[in-house]
Design an enzyme around this catalytic site. Sequence first.
Site, PDB file in Angstrom:
ATOM      1  N   GLY A  12      43.795 -20.077  17.600  1.00 14.87           N
ATOM      2  CA  GLY A  12      43.667 -18.667  17.250  1.00 14.87           C
ATOM      3  C   GLY A  12      45.017 -18.004  17.074  1.00 14.87           C
ATOM      4  O   GLY A  12      46.070 -18.605  17.319  1.00 14.87           O
ATOM      5  N   CYS A 128      45.967  -5.169  25.071  1.00 13.60           N
ATOM      6  CA  CYS A 128      47.264  -4.998  24.403  1.00 13.60           C
ATOM      7  C   CYS A 128      47.753  -3.549  24.419  1.00 13.60           C
ATOM      8  O   CYS A 128      48.926  -3.285  24.712  1.00 13.60           O
ATOM      9  CB  CYS A 128      47.201  -5.522  22.970  1.00 13.60           C
ATOM     10  N   HIS A 241      51.303  -2.428  17.713  1.00  8.38           N
ATOM     11  CA  HIS A 241      50.632  -1.178  18.062  1.00  8.38           C
ATOM     12  C   HIS A 241      51.685  -0.117  18.369  1.00  8.38           C
ATOM     13  O   HIS A 241      52.725  -0.402  18.980  1.00  8.38           O
ATOM     14  CB  HIS A 241      49.740  -1.353  19.282  1.00  8.38           C
TER      15      HIS A 241
END
Length: 337
Positions: A12, A128, A241
């Site tokens: 992933g 996150c 982010h």
Amino acid sequence: MFQQVAVVGATGAVGQIMLQLLEQRKFRAAKFKLLASARSAGKTVTFMGKPHLIEELTPTAFQGCDLVIASTPDDIAAKYLPAALAAGATVIDESGYFRMHPEVALVIPEINPQDAINAKGMIASPNCSTTQMAVALKPLHDAARVRRVIVSSYQAVSGAGLQGTVDLKKGTAAHLSEVPYEYEIFAHPIAFNCIPQIGSFKADDYTSEELKMVYETRKILGDETIQISATCVRIPVANCHSETINVETERTVSPEEARQLFAKFPGIVVVDDPKTGLYPMPSTCSGRDEVFVGRIRRDLSHPNGLNFWCVSDNLRKGAATNAVQIAELLSKHRFGI
């Protein structure tokens, strides 16, 4: 050293970065086992300078493992990771499934390393968006005790997985070509758009992502009295982010003091020179392991208020890097390496 380390979700987006970091940071183990879904099983990847076969994730795959680092969806973590614990392994879990369990440590090594050392088998790595905010809040909390936080996050599509990035790229191309595109991950177009929903809606119309920022931050900082209000927005940025954070502390913290506190704290980089247009941006923070802070200024509406801007690579410090740092912390504590 650990005798056998399993990396779950090795193919992933986060899993691939985990493997890169374990190799780059020369994490020592006698043997590594790479696990993924049946779809990826049988593939070969180069890791630690030699080929490794991807094995299928099954309940019996953890036999002989003393450390498991996992990046999977919640349902997969719930199904398989108890088998890792039963096999005697310490588990570092990236999913959200176990984070708020009262007996599971929720760890950011710069903030609460002792919780990892004292953990009973399962160690969770935070969400996150929570991670970068908690790291930025910690020096302020230690110096002046954080009382209230208002945060708005601007979250990259990579946080939605590999398909999120595909949706952004193909959706943008389709928009520019004025042809239709069927989004697979997002309920609304992400190209040239912002979506004020990440996760499902819960109590009082807050999303699951927003509530994670509230409850996880309190658990990590060890203070249930901190009041937090969060709004999480998906934006058309590939990676990293960003967050606007307004903090109210018990005493006044000047921007100058805040810059000093941030600069001294491990894992934080201050980029704050507004006169020359210097501040953190996703384009300059992607691929880095630190939390970047800028636009530090007093809150004009409150004497004990402070505003700042925070950017971090959500796939690295927000996920893979934090998990690997926990593994390094355990290795140093147990084996001195």
